[in-house]
Scaffold this motif. Structure first.
Motif, mmCIF file in Angstrom:
data_model
loop_
_atom_site.group_PDB
_atom_site.id
_atom_site.type_symbol
_atom_site.label_atom_id
_atom_site.label_comp_id
_atom_site.label_asym_id
_atom_site.label_seq_id
_atom_site.Cartn_x
_atom_site.Cartn_y
_atom_site.Cartn_z
ATOM 1 N N GLN A 1 -22.056 -4.642 35.252
ATOM 2 C CA GLN A 1 -22.713 -4.381 33.977
ATOM 3 C C GLN A 1 -22.942 -5.643 33.173
ATOM 4 O OE1 GLN A 1 -20.151 -0.271 33.583
ATOM 5 N NE2 GLN A 1 -20.132 -1.656 31.876
ATOM 6 N N ASP A 2 -23.917 -5.590 32.279
ATOM 7 C CA ASP A 2 -24.163 -6.697 31.360
ATOM 8 C C ASP A 2 -23.402 -6.528 30.050
ATOM 9 O OD1 ASP A 2 -25.790 -8.065 33.101
ATOM 10 O OD2 ASP A 2 -27.620 -7.132 32.347
ATOM 11 N N VAL A 3 -22.889 -5.323 29.795
ATOM 12 C CA VAL A 3 -22.070 -5.058 28.606
ATOM 13 C C VAL A 3 -20.738 -4.492 29.075
ATOM 14 C CG1 VAL A 3 -21.867 -3.735 26.470
ATOM 15 C CG2 VAL A 3 -24.091 -4.628 27.170
ATOM 16 N N VAL A 4 -19.647 -5.076 28.575
ATOM 17 C CA VAL A 4 -18.294 -4.667 28.968
ATOM 18 C C VAL A 4 -17.565 -4.151 27.743
ATOM 19 C CG1 VAL A 4 -16.078 -5.540 29.808
ATOM 20 C CG2 VAL A 4 -18.182 -6.331 30.852
ATOM 21 N N GLU A 5 -16.872 -3.025 27.887
ATOM 22 C CA GLU A 5 -16.012 -2.515 26.818
ATOM 23 C C GLU A 5 -14.570 -2.761 27.212
ATOM 24 O OE1 GLU A 5 -16.790 1.514 25.740
ATOM 25 O OE2 GLU A 5 -18.562 0.936 24.603
ATOM 26 N N ILE A 6 -13.844 -3.399 26.325
ATOM 27 C CA ILE A 6 -12.435 -3.699 26.553
ATOM 28 C C ILE A 6 -11.621 -2.815 25.639
ATOM 29 C CG2 ILE A 6 -10.655 -5.462 26.420
ATOM 30 C CD1 ILE A 6 -12.889 -7.514 26.909
ATOM 31 N N LEU B 1 -7.524 -9.846 27.199
ATOM 32 C CA LEU B 1 -8.562 -9.339 28.101
ATOM 33 C C LEU B 1 -9.938 -9.909 27.748
ATOM 34 C CD1 LEU B 1 -7.435 -5.632 28.524
ATOM 35 C CD2 LEU B 1 -7.463 -7.399 30.285
ATOM 36 N N ALA B 2 -10.214 -10.074 26.459
ATOM 37 C CA ALA B 2 -11.487 -10.671 26.039
ATOM 38 C C ALA B 2 -11.570 -12.121 26.519
ATOM 39 C CB ALA B 2 -11.630 -10.601 24.526
ATOM 40 N N HIS B 3 -10.461 -12.827 26.494
ATOM 41 C CA HIS B 3 -10.436 -14.205 26.981
ATOM 42 C C HIS B 3 -10.801 -14.252 28.461
ATOM 43 C CE1 HIS B 3 -9.254 -18.337 27.604
ATOM 44 N NE2 HIS B 3 -8.517 -17.929 28.611
ATOM 45 N N VAL B 4 -10.255 -13.333 29.240
ATOM 46 C CA VAL B 4 -10.581 -13.273 30.665
ATOM 47 C C VAL B 4 -12.076 -12.997 30.841
ATOM 48 C CG1 VAL B 4 -10.191 -12.017 32.823
ATOM 49 C CG2 VAL B 4 -8.250 -12.630 31.378
ATOM 50 N N ALA B 5 -12.623 -12.059 30.062
ATOM 51 C CA ALA B 5 -14.056 -11.754 30.151
ATOM 52 C C ALA B 5 -14.898 -12.977 29.785
ATOM 53 C CB ALA B 5 -14.403 -10.573 29.251
ATOM 54 N N GLU B 6 -14.463 -13.750 28.795
ATOM 55 C CA GLU B 6 -15.190 -14.971 28.420
ATOM 56 C C GLU B 6 -15.242 -15.950 29.579
ATOM 57 O OE1 GLU B 6 -13.136 -16.357 24.961
ATOM 58 O OE2 GLU B 6 -14.594 -15.412 23.617
ATOM 59 N N GLN B 7 -14.177 -16.017 30.360
ATOM 60 C CA GLN B 7 -14.156 -16.917 31.506
ATOM 61 C C GLN B 7 -15.174 -16.502 32.562
ATOM 62 O OE1 GLN B 7 -12.391 -19.788 31.220
ATOM 63 N NE2 GLN B 7 -12.119 -18.856 29.218
ATOM 64 N N TYR B 8 -15.549 -15.237 32.567
ATOM 65 C CA TYR B 8 -16.563 -14.732 33.497
ATOM 66 C C TYR B 8 -17.958 -14.709 32.877
ATOM 67 C CZ TYR B 8 -13.123 -13.580 37.006
ATOM 68 O OH TYR B 8 -12.144 -13.677 37.960
ATOM 69 N N GLY B 9 -18.169 -15.463 31.789
ATOM 70 C CA GLY B 9 -19.499 -15.628 31.231
ATOM 71 C C GLY B 9 -19.908 -14.598 30.202
ATOM 72 N N TYR B 10 -18.975 -13.927 29.582
ATOM 73 C CA TYR B 10 -19.293 -12.931 28.553
ATOM 74 C C TYR B 10 -19.035 -13.503 27.168
ATOM 75 C CZ TYR B 10 -20.165 -9.208 31.822
ATOM 76 O OH TYR B 10 -20.726 -8.435 32.787
ATOM 77 N N ALA B 11 -19.737 -12.976 26.185
ATOM 78 C CA ALA B 11 -19.587 -13.390 24.792
ATOM 79 C C ALA B 11 -19.258 -12.164 23.945
ATOM 80 C CB ALA B 11 -20.860 -14.054 24.290
ATOM 81 N N TYR B 12 -18.535 -12.400 22.862
ATOM 82 C CA TYR B 12 -18.109 -11.339 21.949
ATOM 83 C C TYR B 12 -19.313 -10.708 21.259
ATOM 84 C CZ TYR B 12 -16.114 -9.307 17.737
ATOM 85 O OH TYR B 12 -15.786 -8.455 16.729
ATOM 86 N N ASP B 13 -19.328 -9.392 21.182
ATOM 87 C CA ASP B 13 -20.366 -8.672 20.455
ATOM 88 C C ASP B 13 -19.779 -8.066 19.191
ATOM 89 O OD1 ASP B 13 -22.741 -7.379 19.751
ATOM 90 O OD2 ASP B 13 -22.312 -5.661 21.017
ATOM 91 N N ARG B 14 -18.826 -7.148 19.342
ATOM 92 C CA ARG B 14 -18.206 -6.516 18.177
ATOM 93 C C ARG B 14 -16.896 -5.851 18.574
ATOM 94 N NH1 ARG B 14 -22.817 -2.140 17.801
ATOM 95 N NH2 ARG B 14 -22.528 -1.288 19.862
ATOM 96 N N ALA B 15 -16.098 -5.569 17.564
ATOM 97 C CA ALA B 15 -14.840 -4.842 17.755
ATOM 98 C C ALA B 15 -14.744 -3.800 16.658
ATOM 99 C CB ALA B 15 -13.649 -5.786 17.682
ATOM 100 N N HIS B 16 -14.128 -2.691 16.985
ATOM 101 C CA HIS B 16 -13.892 -1.677 15.961
ATOM 102 C C HIS B 16 -12.663 -0.855 16.322
ATOM 103 C CE1 HIS B 16 -16.345 0.616 18.860
ATOM 104 N NE2 HIS B 16 -15.692 1.671 18.426
ATOM 105 N N ARG C 1 -16.502 -4.836 22.432
ATOM 106 C CA ARG C 1 -17.686 -4.887 23.305
ATOM 107 C C ARG C 1 -18.086 -6.343 23.478
ATOM 108 N NH1 ARG C 1 -21.348 -0.293 23.805
ATOM 109 N NH2 ARG C 1 -22.909 -1.908 24.013
ATOM 110 N N MET C 2 -18.376 -6.703 24.729
ATOM 111 C CA MET C 2 -18.826 -8.056 25.040
ATOM 112 C C MET C 2 -20.089 -7.942 25.893
ATOM 113 S SD MET C 2 -15.195 -9.938 25.706
ATOM 114 C CE MET C 2 -15.803 -11.597 25.463
ATOM 115 N N TYR C 3 -20.952 -8.927 25.806
ATOM 116 C CA TYR C 3 -22.184 -8.918 26.582
ATOM 117 C C TYR C 3 -22.276 -10.179 27.432
ATOM 118 C CZ TYR C 3 -23.903 -12.210 23.121
ATOM 119 O OH TYR C 3 -24.053 -13.301 22.316
ATOM 120 N N ARG C 4 -23.048 -10.106 28.512
ATOM 121 C CA ARG C 4 -23.227 -11.257 29.395
ATOM 122 C C ARG C 4 -24.022 -12.318 28.645
ATOM 123 N NH1 ARG C 4 -22.244 -11.604 34.653
ATOM 124 N NH2 ARG C 4 -22.208 -9.349 34.914
#
Length: 129
Positions: free
Chosen positions: A17-22, A34-49, A61-64
């Motif tokens: 997926q291009d959007v990941v929910e953590i 977990l967000a740090h791990v996703a960042e290492q795989y090329g994802y950027a922060y979108d939002r948290a709630h 939520r993070m996006y590619r």
């Protein structure tokens, strides 16, 4: 404690997926790791709630990330951790950590430190009711 199942599920989302929910998780520290791990795989922060009963859970939520630096970071991470999610190492979650390893000694009494796969310190209770 992060389980192989949680890490494998997140890496499965990353692969497909291009959007990941953590999450949802109960602590900011767990979501941040977990967000740090996703960042290492090329994802950027979108939002948290906050979600769940009384907003007790956190969902991120993070996006590619389309930038070339993110693509290079993803390629380097995949090369360094080819078996991540299949019992292999995962990107570091703390200072100087490059693989999942046992807990190390903490300079603070009663607290524990370690990599992504270890438990986070639990709040201390005073013993009074």
């Amino acid at each position: 404690m992060f389980t192989e199942r949680q890490i494998s599920a997140m890496l499965g989302q990353i692969a497909r997926q291009d959007v990941v929910e953590i999450g949802p998780e109960q602590t900011v520290a767990r979501v941040a790791a977990l967000a740090h791990v996703a960042e290492q795989y090329g994802y950027a922060y979108d939002r948290a709630h906050r979600t769940g009963h009384n907003g007790m859970l956190i969902l991120v939520r993070m996006y590619r990330d389309p930038h070339p630096q993110a693509r290079a970071r993803e390629a380097a991470t995949i090369a360094a951790h080819p078996q991540a999610g299949n019992g292999g190492t995962v990107p570091a979650c703390g200072r100087g950590r490059s693989s999942r390893s046992p807990r190390r000694r903490s300079p603070w009494p009663g607290s524990r430190t370690g990599s992504c796969s270890t438990s986070w310190p639990r709040p201390r209770t005073s013993g009074r009711s």
